[in-house]
Design a protein around this motif. Structure first.
Motif, short mmCIF file in Angstrom:
data_model
loop_
_atom_site.label_atom_id
_atom_site.label_comp_id
_atom_site.label_asym_id
_atom_site.label_seq_id
_atom_site.Cartn_x
_atom_site.Cartn_y
_atom_site.Cartn_z
N ASP A 44 58.39 63.26 37.42
CA ASP A 44 59.76 63.72 37.33
C ASP A 44 60.66 62.58 37.77
O ASP A 44 60.53 62.07 38.88
N LEU A 45 61.54 62.15 36.91
CA LEU A 45 62.40 61.01 37.19
C LEU A 45 63.84 61.47 37.37
O LEU A 45 64.28 62.45 36.78
N ASP A 46 64.58 60.72 38.19
CA ASP A 46 66.01 60.97 38.33
C ASP A 46 66.74 60.30 37.17
O ASP A 46 66.18 59.46 36.47
N SER A 47 68.01 60.66 37.01
CA SER A 47 68.76 60.07 35.91
C SER A 47 69.40 58.75 36.30
O SER A 47 69.68 58.49 37.47
N ARG A 48 69.60 57.93 35.30
CA ARG A 48 70.35 56.69 35.45
C ARG A 48 71.74 56.96 34.88
O ARG A 48 71.88 57.48 33.78
N THR A 49 72.77 56.61 35.62
CA THR A 49 74.13 56.76 35.14
C THR A 49 74.55 55.46 34.46
O THR A 49 74.36 54.38 35.02
N GLY A 50 75.06 55.56 33.25
CA GLY A 50 75.45 54.38 32.49
C GLY A 50 76.67 54.64 31.64
O GLY A 50 77.30 55.70 31.71
N LEU A 51 76.99 53.69 30.79
CA LEU A 51 78.16 53.75 29.93
C LEU A 51 77.79 53.97 28.48
O LEU A 51 76.71 53.60 28.03
N LEU A 52 78.74 54.51 27.75
CA LEU A 52 78.70 54.61 26.29
C LEU A 52 80.05 54.09 25.81
O LEU A 52 81.09 54.59 26.26
N ILE A 53 80.04 53.07 24.97
CA ILE A 53 81.28 52.50 24.42
C ILE A 53 81.03 52.20 22.96
O ILE A 53 79.99 51.65 22.61
N GLY A 54 81.99 52.57 22.10
CA GLY A 54 81.78 52.25 20.70
C GLY A 54 82.92 52.64 19.80
O GLY A 54 84.03 52.95 20.25
N ALA A 55 82.64 52.62 18.52
CA ALA A 55 83.61 52.95 17.49
C ALA A 55 82.97 53.90 16.48
O ALA A 55 81.75 53.95 16.34
N TYR A 56 83.83 54.65 15.81
CA TYR A 56 83.34 55.58 14.80
C TYR A 56 84.31 55.62 13.63
O TYR A 56 85.45 55.16 13.72
N TYR A 57 83.83 56.17 12.54
CA TYR A 57 84.64 56.33 11.33
C TYR A 57 84.42 57.76 10.86
O TYR A 57 83.32 58.12 10.45
N ASP A 58 85.44 58.58 10.94
CA ASP A 58 85.35 60.00 10.60
C ASP A 58 85.81 60.18 9.15
O ASP A 58 87.00 60.04 8.85
N ILE A 59 84.87 60.48 8.25
CA ILE A 59 85.17 60.60 6.83
C ILE A 59 85.17 62.08 6.47
O ILE A 59 84.12 62.72 6.39
N ASN A 60 86.37 62.63 6.27
CA ASN A 60 86.51 64.05 5.94
C ASN A 60 86.11 64.32 4.50
O ASN A 60 86.44 63.55 3.60
N ILE A 61 85.45 65.43 4.30
CA ILE A 61 85.11 65.88 2.96
C ILE A 61 86.21 66.86 2.54
O ILE A 61 86.44 67.85 3.23
N PRO A 62 86.92 66.59 1.44
CA PRO A 62 88.04 67.44 1.05
C PRO A 62 87.62 68.90 0.83
O PRO A 62 86.50 69.18 0.44
N VAL A 63 88.50 69.80 1.12
CA VAL A 63 88.42 71.24 0.89
C VAL A 63 87.60 71.98 1.95
O VAL A 63 87.87 73.13 2.24
#
Length: 189
Positions: A44-63
């Motif tokens: 059983d391991l404890d958690s490591r606290t870290g970072l998440l950093i990034g970029a995304y592209y949200d492509i909507n599907i019409p209708v």
């Protein structure tokens, strides 16, 4: 004359496609905090606290209220036990399907999809001493999450939580699979 006509048609179609694409897509940046451990590990391991950093592209599907959201993120994963910490940092590329509910100024959503994570760095640290570990594997897994989009005109703010689960062992020889709970926030431009 025929060449100028062909070029003008091509430019018109290109500009029309660009305007339609921009009406249905948004670029955004995202940051958050990770609480990572190894699932299916011997101990059983404890958690490591870290970072998440990034970029995304949200492509909507019409209708329909569905969008496809590819991302590129830097993720700090690993685990801790006693005074030691296993640190594995990845460049992760998820492709998520996002389903939005109740479009409006505040819109809840859920999402899920696969990811691949490329190892940038892996090491074990204890008492200020750090050793590189060479047997970390490329990570394959899935992400599930939920959140809200707060729409403010052209931009929107998003807040949420996600869980990423590895499908293969994080290291050669089997030491457990990545499991990461993340709290994230971002802004779509």
């Amino acid at each position: 004359m025929k060449r100028a006509y062909t070029i003008s048609i091509f430019l018109t179609v290109f500009l029309l496609a660009l305007s339609i694409q921009s009406a249905y897509a948004q670029f955004g940046i995202r940051a958050g905090i990770n609480f990572a451990t190894f699932n299916n590990a011997i101990d059983d391991l404890d958690s490591r606290t870290g970072l998440l950093i990034g970029a995304y592209y949200d492509i909507n599907i019409p209708v329909i209220p569905l969008s496809i959201q590819p991302e590129v993120t830097y993720n700090q994963k690993g685990a801790a036990e006693g005074g030691a910490e296993v640190q594995v940092d990845y460049i992760e590329v998820p492709v998520l399907a996002k389903l939005s509910f109740a479009p409006g100024p505040v819109s809840p959503h859920i999402y899920a999809g696969p990811y691949v994570g490329f190892v940038l760095d892996s090491k074990v640290s204890s008492n200020g001493v750090s050793l590189d570990v060479d047997n970390a594997e490329t990570d394959f897994g899935g992400i599930v999450g939920a959140g809200i989009d707060i729409n403010a005109g052209v931009t929107s703010i998003n807040l949420g939580a996600r869980y990423g689960f590895g499908l293969i062992d994080a290291f050669e020889g089997g030491q457990g699979k990545n499991g990461v709970f993340s709290i994230v926030g971002g802004i779509a431009l």
